[in-house]
Design an enzyme around this catalytic site. Sequence first.
Site, PDB file in Angstrom:
ATOM      1  N   GLY A  79      20.144 104.821 -25.285  1.00 61.47           N
ATOM      2  CA  GLY A  79      21.219 104.027 -24.708  1.00 61.47           C
ATOM      3  C   GLY A  79      20.685 102.843 -23.917  1.00 61.47           C
ATOM      4  O   GLY A  79      19.512 102.800 -23.536  1.00 61.47           O
TER       5      GLY A  79
ATOM      6  N   ASP B  36      18.156 110.048 -28.427  1.00 59.69           N
ATOM      7  CA  ASP B  36      17.935 110.267 -26.989  1.00 59.69           C
ATOM      8  C   ASP B  36      19.144 109.704 -26.252  1.00 59.69           C
ATOM      9  O   ASP B  36      19.242 108.495 -26.030  1.00 59.69           O
ATOM     10  CB  ASP B  36      16.642 109.573 -26.557  1.00 59.69           C
ATOM     11  N   ASP B  37      20.061 110.583 -25.854  1.00 57.38           N
ATOM     12  CA  ASP B  37      21.326 110.138 -25.268  1.00 57.38           C
ATOM     13  C   ASP B  37      21.212 109.943 -23.753  1.00 57.38           C
ATOM     14  O   ASP B  37      21.880 110.622 -22.966  1.00 57.38           O
ATOM     15  CB  ASP B  37      22.427 111.148 -25.597  1.00 57.38           C
ATOM     16  N   GLU B  38      20.363 108.989 -23.369  1.00 56.27           N
ATOM     17  CA  GLU B  38      20.236 108.602 -21.961  1.00 56.27           C
ATOM     18  C   GLU B  38      20.669 107.151 -21.800  1.00 56.27           C
ATOM     19  O   GLU B  38      20.630 106.356 -22.738  1.00 56.27           O
ATOM     20  CB  GLU B  38      18.790 108.736 -21.504  1.00 56.27           C
ATOM     21  N   TYR B  39      21.082 106.813 -20.574  1.00 58.22           N
ATOM     22  CA  TYR B  39      21.336 105.425 -20.164  1.00 58.22           C
ATOM     23  C   TYR B  39      22.448 104.729 -20.947  1.00 58.22           C
ATOM     24  O   TYR B  39      22.514 103.506 -20.981  1.00 58.22           O
ATOM     25  CB  TYR B  39      20.048 104.594 -20.264  1.00 58.22           C
TER      26      TYR B  39
END
Length: 476
Positions: free
Chosen positions: A137, A175-178
């Site tokens: 993200g 990678d489901d960050e940010y």
Amino acid sequence: MKKISVQSLLILLIGVFSVISCNSDRLEESGAPQGESLSNKGNQTSKVAAFGKNPLSIMYVEVNSNDIREVGKYKLADGRQLFDVAIIFAANINYNTSTQKAYLSFNTQVTNVLTNKDTYIKPLQDKGIKVMLSILGNHQGAGFANFPNQAAAQAFAQELADAVNTYGLDGIDFDDEYANYGANGTGQANQYSFVYLVTALRDLLPNKIISFYNIGPSASNLSYNGVTVGSKVDYAWNPYYSTYSAPNIPGLDNAHKGAAAVNVNPSTSSFTSSSTVNNYAQRTKDDGYGVFLYYDLGATNIASYFSGATNILYGQNTTYGDGTTTPTTGITSGATYQLVSGTNGTSMLDVLNAGTTDGTKVQLWGSNGNTAQKWKITDVGGGYYKLQPLNAPTKSLDVSNSGTTNGTQVQIYTDNGTNAQKWKITSVGNDYYTLSPAHASGFNLDVNNGSATNGTKIQIWTANTGNAQKWKLVKL
């Protein structure tokens, strides 16, 4: 028993096939998904067995500051590669506020790795290492868990598949960050989005690897109407470094999960000590997990750090390749060289006005025999060198403020051992070499606009094959 006539039998069969057809694997085009029964991916056991090594060793590399080719330098004592998968970290899922759609985005460093795939990706693949692209993200509201409908998820999956096919990659990592869900008027996470996405991507890339860094809202939305993310992805792992905790992924067995999360960079707060790494290795072996995850490999030889774990996991020490890109003609550490630009074959890397103060710029200048054009080149380990001008022997060739953008000025600065003063020297043929700073591996020492005019700025620029980035090293 009542007999069934041929006609009745045909009618019955037609009815059965009609039911099967109506209930075939399909996702409805709507904002609220309908029920579906999606086919599982192939036999999971083959996914691990195909590598010939269990557990698999996975390494994420921050390509903004590190060279992904370092992954290929680590081997087990029997000659096998230590790492089975190298992950380019990271591309982004961005949001276009005009079209109100998510799209795939590459920063400068990721672009350099992908567009120069023969330099960065293929050498690893030639060693049997799979190379994947991680998607992250970018604070714009777009994420894997908030596609508003199936069509939007499929469109993004198509962009991912196109990238894999265009750049010869081996798969995609999520990678489901940010993501910052809700920004720019985007929706919050929903139950069906991530299922739609991985389902579409699996259909587009049936033989590629899909992995999930188990974090963010997507980690809470792993199934919908009987369809599990675990039936579509190949691997998932713990995202919290210096911890041991297997993710709960419905539809995914332990052989395709990683409980250990190891950060190999000692300059970070989440660095994993050697004793902890060894403990995680033993637990991984005892618990039967099929993945051992590492993060943040740099240019320093840390084979001894890996050896504790590899002895437990594989019964082998880890070795490190020669770790150098020294030209075949050889660089003599401590010797003095002139750097002749490929722009015209005569002009030199030169310290402006033979200056000796911190921040003095370097430039291109015609050969004049001055000590400001003579550089002592010293091996500093890990395949890197420092370059010190004879007119200012306490200074080193330095990227201003450790910049990582195109056009950042190169200067001289007091020798301090930082990565902005370490240069990887790589042969490009015909007695020419490129020089890439350790802090920005996707960039090279570059002559502005390829000009041969005296006083032309020397900078860093995205690596390319132009003469402005080629330098002949003439030993004095």
